[in-house]
Design an enzyme around this catalytic site. Structure first.
Site, mmCIF file in Angstrom:
data_model
loop_
_atom_site.group_PDB
_atom_site.id
_atom_site.type_symbol
_atom_site.label_atom_id
_atom_site.label_comp_id
_atom_site.label_asym_id
_atom_site.label_seq_id
_atom_site.Cartn_x
_atom_site.Cartn_y
_atom_site.Cartn_z
ATOM 1 C CE1 TYR A 1 -4.445 1.211 0.619
ATOM 2 C CE2 TYR A 1 -3.158 3.016 1.521
ATOM 3 C CZ TYR A 1 -4.351 2.520 1.047
ATOM 4 O OH TYR A 1 -5.457 3.337 1.001
ATOM 5 C CE1 TYR B 1 -5.474 5.933 -1.296
ATOM 6 C CE2 TYR B 1 -6.902 7.845 -1.573
ATOM 7 C CZ TYR B 1 -6.295 6.912 -0.752
ATOM 8 O OH TYR B 1 -6.495 6.949 0.596
#
Length: 393
Positions: free
Chosen positions: A297, A347
């Site tokens: 991430y 995102y």
């Protein structure tokens, strides 16, 4: 899932379908429509009819209630629905909870989804605009008077401490950004397709909150992603090569706050990801040496460095050298974020990263790593989080 013993989910379930909308800065349609498009695409990818779906999982902050998605997507009765807190930390947890539901017989086909207009609508990066009187709001209230109002400002505190303790420079962050954008440049679906950057570009980009620059921060995106989870046995008979879920975990660390865990004994690691790492290695029976590629991430580059250390790919303080030597790139020790990550592709709070993990298992990534047997995928950092280990049959 326990730190005391391995759970019994290993190999019982699989990701059988993935689907997404385009990733853009202005979708031009509602978040519900985005969700339904992604769910439909994932079901088509798996070869499963909407009428067979009996479970849905999403995040809090998603504006699309499960029953609304079910109605609009042609899904009937639901026997399982779950909504997981903590923003991007929920990404892999959606698959974890879907796997538990399927393995326990509570549901047969569970779809995980995330959809939002985060660029053209509400922008999370704009920071705290309104906070209701909750315990979480009170926690943030200790930091906001000092100007810590945005996610970038919260992460900058950890980033500065990391650089100070280990004597690193911001070039360490730059190597993460350069690797992500190099991968994104080869990905036609990435927002930054055809737009690699150099370390010099990174170092010359403007400050957002020192020591972090513009190119250390993920882009805000409109779009949706969906994931279909079924039993491993059923997945064998479907359209796609299954990505077996060999481990799935959630984790929160001691003295955990949302993005502002400044009062821990040390600020150079991610205790919540350490909890996840212990569970994933314990349940899968694997070690870092068994992982061929990872999706870490990357809402902000400093936390990629800390994840490398929490999972044991390198020692404490060694991540800057790891990335400087090309460790994240194709041909490196651990090719990472081969879709471009959230810095380069989109995102979507980590859901598109899970899809890339599936593509690596299938052998269909635009930046395919050779001989992939095991993929590590992680969710949001700085908050209670989650992770997955995906593998071949």
């Amino acid at each position: 899932m326990s730190l005391k013993h391995a759970d019994n989910l290993r190999g019982k379930t699989a990701i059988a379908g993935i689907g997404a909308t385009e990733f853009s800065k202005e979708s031009g349609r509602s978040e519900l429509r985005l969700a339904v498009e992604a769910v439909g695409a994932a079901l088509d990818d798996a070869g499963i009819a909407p009428s067979e779906v009996d479970g849905l999982v999403s995040f809090t902050m998603d504006t699309n209630p499960e029953i609304a998605v079910a109605a609009a997507a042609g899904i009937g009765d639901l026997t399982f629905f779950s909504r997981i807190h903590y923003g991007g930390g929920a990404a892999c947890a959606t698959v974890a909870q879907a796997a538990m539901a399927v393995a326990s017989g509570v549901a047969d086909v569970v779809v995980c989804y995330r959809a939002f207009n985060e660029r053209s609508g509400r922008r999370f990066g704009s920071g705290v605009l309104q906070r209701d009187p909750t315990v979480e709001g009170v926690g943030l209230g200790w930091n906001m008077p000092h100007g810590l109002l945005t996610p970038a400002s919260w992460v900058a505190m950890f980033a500065q401490r990391y650089l100070h303790v280990y004597g690193a420079t911001t070039e360490a962050f730059g190597h993460v950004a350069v690797a992500d954008r190099k991968h994104a440049a080869n990905n036609p679906k990435a927002y930054f397709h055809g737009k690699p950057i150099t370390l010099e570009d990174h170092q010359n980009s403007r400050w957002i909150v020192e020591p972090m620059r513009l190119l250390d921060c993920c882009q805000e995106t409109d779009g949706a992603q969906a994931i279909v989870v079924v039993s491993a046995e059923r997945a064998k008979d479907l359209k796609q090569k299954p990505a077996i879920i060999n481990a799935a975990a959630q984790g929160a660390g001691r003295l955990q706050d949302q993005m502002t865990s400044f009062y821990r004994d040390e600020m150079t690691g991610l205790a919540e990801m350490g909890v996840v790492a212990k569970q994933l290695w314990q349940t899968s029976g694997l070690t870092p040496d068994d992982i061929q590629t990872a999706v870490l991430y990357d809402h902000f580059t400093p936390f990629v460095l800390m994840q490398l250390e929490e999972f044991g790919f390198c020692g404490r303080g060694e991540a800057p050298a790891f990335v400087a030597n090309g460790g994240l790139e194709l041909g490196g020790k651990l090719p990472t974020n081969t879709h471009g990550g959230q810095l380069g592709e989109a995102y979507l709070h980590g859901m598109n990263g899970i899809a890339e993990g599936v593509r690596q298992i299938r052998g269909s990534s635009v930046n395919q790593v050779e001989n992939v047997h095991n993929v590590l995928v992680t969710a949001g950092t700085g908050v209670p989080t989650s992770g997955l280990v995906l593998g071949v049959e």
